[in-house]
Design a protein around this motif. Structure first.
Motif, short mmCIF file in Angstrom:
data_model
loop_
_atom_site.label_atom_id
_atom_site.label_comp_id
_atom_site.label_asym_id
_atom_site.label_seq_id
_atom_site.Cartn_x
_atom_site.Cartn_y
_atom_site.Cartn_z
N THR A 1 0.83 -1.21 0.00
CA THR A 1 0.00 0.00 0.00
C THR A 1 0.86 1.26 0.00
OG1 THR A 1 -0.22 -0.13 2.40
CG2 THR A 1 -2.00 -1.08 1.09
N ALA A 2 1.97 1.25 0.71
CA ALA A 2 2.86 2.41 0.73
C ALA A 2 3.47 2.64 -0.66
CB ALA A 2 3.97 2.21 1.76
N THR A 3 3.82 1.57 -1.35
CA THR A 3 4.37 1.69 -2.70
C THR A 3 3.36 2.28 -3.66
OG1 THR A 3 5.83 -0.19 -2.30
CG2 THR A 3 5.43 0.41 -4.59
N ILE A 4 2.11 1.84 -3.58
CA ILE A 4 1.07 2.36 -4.45
C ILE A 4 0.89 3.86 -4.21
CG2 ILE A 4 -1.41 2.27 -4.96
CD1 ILE A 4 0.19 -0.07 -6.09
N GLU A 5 0.83 4.27 -2.97
CA GLU A 5 0.64 5.69 -2.65
C GLU A 5 1.85 6.52 -3.07
OE1 GLU A 5 -2.18 7.14 -1.69
OE2 GLU A 5 -3.03 5.14 -1.90
N ASN A 6 3.05 5.99 -2.89
CA ASN A 6 4.26 6.71 -3.32
C ASN A 6 4.30 6.86 -4.84
OD1 ASN A 6 5.31 7.26 -0.80
ND2 ASN A 6 6.46 5.35 -0.72
N ASN A 7 3.86 5.83 -5.56
CA ASN A 7 3.81 5.92 -7.02
C ASN A 7 2.82 6.98 -7.48
OD1 ASN A 7 5.77 4.01 -7.42
ND2 ASN A 7 4.32 2.33 -7.76
N LYS A 8 1.68 7.06 -6.82
CA LYS A 8 0.69 8.10 -7.16
C LYS A 8 1.27 9.49 -6.90
CE LYS A 8 -3.42 5.36 -6.13
NZ LYS A 8 -4.57 5.22 -5.22
N LEU A 9 1.94 9.65 -5.77
CA LEU A 9 2.55 10.94 -5.44
C LEU A 9 3.64 11.29 -6.44
CD1 LEU A 9 2.84 13.34 -3.52
CD2 LEU A 9 4.42 11.95 -2.18
N LYS B 1 2.11 12.47 -9.71
CA LYS B 1 1.55 13.81 -9.55
C LYS B 1 2.65 14.87 -9.56
CE LYS B 1 -1.39 16.46 -6.42
NZ LYS B 1 -2.10 16.45 -5.14
#
Length: 57
Positions: free
Chosen positions: A22-30, A33
């Protein structure tokens, strides 16, 4: 060693796997952006516009 600990280890590994995913997914989104913002500010012509429904050549 208490045998109950052997039942505890899979939950530790499961949580570590879930949390890292989940942390990797959120970091990729950030990252996407921030990259979009950086490229727009530094490389895109300020007058460039894409109008809805038109094709870009």
């Amino acid at each position: 060693m208490n045998p109950e600990w052997l039942l505890f280890f899979p939950s530790l590994y499961g949580f570590a796997t879930y949390d890292s995913y989940t942390a990797t997914i959120e970091n990729n989104k950030l990252y996407e952006k921030e990259q979009r913002k950086f490229l727009k500010e530094n490389y895109q012509n300020p007058e460039f516009q894409i109008l809805k429904g038109q094709k870009v050549k």
